[in-house]
Design an enzyme around this catalytic site. Structure first.
Site, mmCIF file in Angstrom:
data_model
loop_
_atom_site.group_PDB
_atom_site.id
_atom_site.type_symbol
_atom_site.label_atom_id
_atom_site.label_comp_id
_atom_site.label_asym_id
_atom_site.label_seq_id
_atom_site.Cartn_x
_atom_site.Cartn_y
_atom_site.Cartn_z
ATOM 1 N N LYS A 23 0.835 -1.207 0.000
ATOM 2 C CA LYS A 23 0.000 0.000 0.000
ATOM 3 C C LYS A 23 0.867 1.253 0.000
ATOM 4 O O LYS A 23 0.470 2.284 -0.548
ATOM 5 C CB LYS A 23 -0.964 -0.003 1.189
ATOM 6 C CG LYS A 23 -0.351 0.227 2.553
ATOM 7 C CD LYS A 23 -1.413 0.209 3.640
ATOM 8 C CE LYS A 23 -0.819 0.487 5.017
ATOM 9 N NZ LYS A 23 -0.350 1.873 5.163
ATOM 10 N N SER A 24 2.059 1.176 0.586
ATOM 11 C CA SER A 24 2.962 2.329 0.584
ATOM 12 C C SER A 24 3.396 2.678 -0.833
ATOM 13 O O SER A 24 3.378 3.844 -1.243
ATOM 14 C CB SER A 24 4.196 2.038 1.441
ATOM 15 O OG SER A 24 3.850 1.879 2.797
ATOM 16 N N GLN A 171 6.924 11.036 5.982
ATOM 17 C CA GLN A 171 5.832 11.150 5.019
ATOM 18 C C GLN A 171 5.661 12.565 4.480
ATOM 19 O O GLN A 171 5.333 12.743 3.296
ATOM 20 C CB GLN A 171 4.530 10.647 5.655
ATOM 21 C CG GLN A 171 4.554 9.146 5.916
ATOM 22 C CD GLN A 171 3.323 8.651 6.653
ATOM 23 O OE1 GLN A 171 2.571 9.430 7.252
ATOM 24 N NE2 GLN A 171 3.107 7.350 6.620
ATOM 25 N N ASP A 315 7.164 -0.191 11.450
ATOM 26 C CA ASP A 315 6.022 -1.085 11.236
ATOM 27 C C ASP A 315 6.379 -2.545 11.491
ATOM 28 O O ASP A 315 5.487 -3.403 11.565
ATOM 29 C CB ASP A 315 5.478 -0.930 9.814
ATOM 30 C CG ASP A 315 4.720 0.378 9.625
ATOM 31 O OD1 ASP A 315 4.350 0.991 10.645
ATOM 32 O OD2 ASP A 315 4.502 0.795 8.473
#
Length: 434
Positions: A23-24, A171, A315
């Protein structure tokens, strides 16, 4: 939604799976597809909440999007010019995606109009002040709700020089690195104490695939020429997700005589969570790679404890804690400071849930220590509405002792990144009930 997960005693975890897309990477590709102002076909997508948030944003910006199970087609031709004609603020919904908020707040600032980013769930409780602090350095006006969403962005992003703090999140830097190549004027960004460096590598690598260059000087100074043009590669594949695969690999590692083969994983990936291979090898597991497949097999009766700094890949904390619970000895995981502003307070969530499981787990604010080797006990856990906490609890149920059953409240949290997680556990031998 509640799920119970169990791996039967003396029945090893076995099977072959395909890793879902990252998803990143996919969110970055979606953003670049918008910026390229062309037509892009993305193959091998994953349908999860964070990806849907990114797609929803570019739809609100005017892009035409069509989806099938095998591809996402994005047409953004001429949409940015039309967007600039808006006189009122455009509302953009981020869901619970921190990346979507921080990345797209920079991207939309290329247009000289106003946008309001709305959030849901845990994202409303995650600080957004870094957006205002950073974008204001490039001439953008930003307001928020006392340092939290919703976030309003107005004005036009232009090139220049800025010095930012990279210790809290990479981010917002990703958003700038994707936006500034097409802004007016050249830019330089000095970054102090940058964390999650592999995610910046991923950003730069994908920007290059869309035709723009970013100069990285030892992760402390980034130089970007302005007025470049993104060009769609027309067809691009979203690579497999090492973050999701880490839970499958840990599940097999914890199962006595377990083995699993996972396809769709690039061993040369820029993803930070590829580091799971390093840790699993240190625990004494047999790891083989072949093209885009990873094969893991447990041959030793006991897993060795490990020590690992997860500052650049926070993560990995949840799967690493699950892994440590099955290692014979004390494992140390450094970089706890990176866990506060995730979908949950992961430091406290991991300690709470694995303590319920009978594991001796402690934190000094910098390092989590886990004493494993006895396996977990059956318990009732809670995801804390965090997808990675839910998956960590489920993975730990494959403990080498086997036979334990765990219940997970709010198990639907996995839909944020890996909706098929529980189905894939079944495919490698797990029993999952609602």
């Amino acid at each position: 939604m509640k799920k119970s997960v169990q791996f039967l005693k003396n029945k090893p975890c076995l099977g072959k799976l395909k890793a879902p897309s990252s998803k990143s990477a996919l969110q970055r590709i979606i953003a670049l597809s918008w910026l390229s102002q062309g037509e892009t076909k993305i193959i091998n997508p994953v349908c999860c909440n964070d990806v849907n948030a990114a797609l929803g944003i570019i739809k609100s910006l005017g892009a035409e999007v069509s989806e099938t199970s095998s591809a996402i087609c994005i047409d953004s031709r001429g949409k940015m010019k039309k967007l600039a004609e808006n006189k009122s603020a455009v509302k953009l919904f981020c869901g619970e995606s921190g990346l979507a908020l921080r990345m797209f707040s920079s991207i939309v600032s290329l247009n000289n109009c106003c946008f309001e980013f709305q959030a849901a769930g845990s994202l409303n409780k995650r600080p957004s002040s870094i957006i205002a602090e950073t974008l204001s350095l490039f001439g953008v006006k930003v307001s928020d709700n006392g340092g939290f969403p919703p976030v309003c962005v107005c004005g036009e992003l232009t090139g220049g020089f800025a010095e930012i703090n990279g210790s809290l999140s990479s981010q917002i830097l990703t958003g700038l690195l994707l936006s500034l190549p097409v802004a007016k004027g050249n830019s330089e960004i000095k970054v102090n104490d940058l964390k999650s460096k592999p995610y910046i590598d991923l950003t730069i690598d994908l920007a290059k695939k869309f035709g723009c260059e970013i100069i990285n000087n030892d992760y402390s100074l980034f130089k970007i020429n302005g007025e470049q043009k993104y060009k769609s590669p027309e067809v691009i594949e979203a690579e497999g997700d090492w973050s999701s695969a880490s839970f499958l690999l840990v599940t097999a590692a914890l199962s006595n005589k377990g083995s699993v083969e996972i396809d769709n994983l690039d061993i040369d990936s820029k993803q930070a969570d590829k580091a799971i291979i390093e840790v699993l090898s240190a625990c004494g597991l047999k790891i083989e790679t072949n093209n885009n497949s990873i094969f893991l097999k447990r041959t030793n009766p006991a897993l060795l404890p490990f020590e690992f700094d997860a500052s650049d890949c926070p993560d990995l904390f949840p799967p690493l804690v699950a892994l440590a619970s099955g290692c014979s000895g004390t494992s140390l995981i450094h970089g706890v400071e990176r866990l506060k502003h995730k979908e949950s307070d992961r430091e406290s969530a991991l300690i709470e849930e694995f303590s319920k499981a009978g594991i001796d787990i402690k934190s000094n604010g910098k390092t989590i220590s886990v004493v494993g080797g006895k396996g977990i006990i059956s318990f009732k856990g809670n995801s804390h509405n965090d997808h990675r906490i839910a998956m960590a609890i489920a993975s730990a149920s494959a403990s080498a002792i086997g036979g334990v059953k765990v219940e997970i409240e709010n198990a639907e949290a996995v839909e944020k990144s890996y909706p098929d997680f529980f189905n894939d556990l079944i495919l490698i031998g797990g029993q999952v009930d609602e």
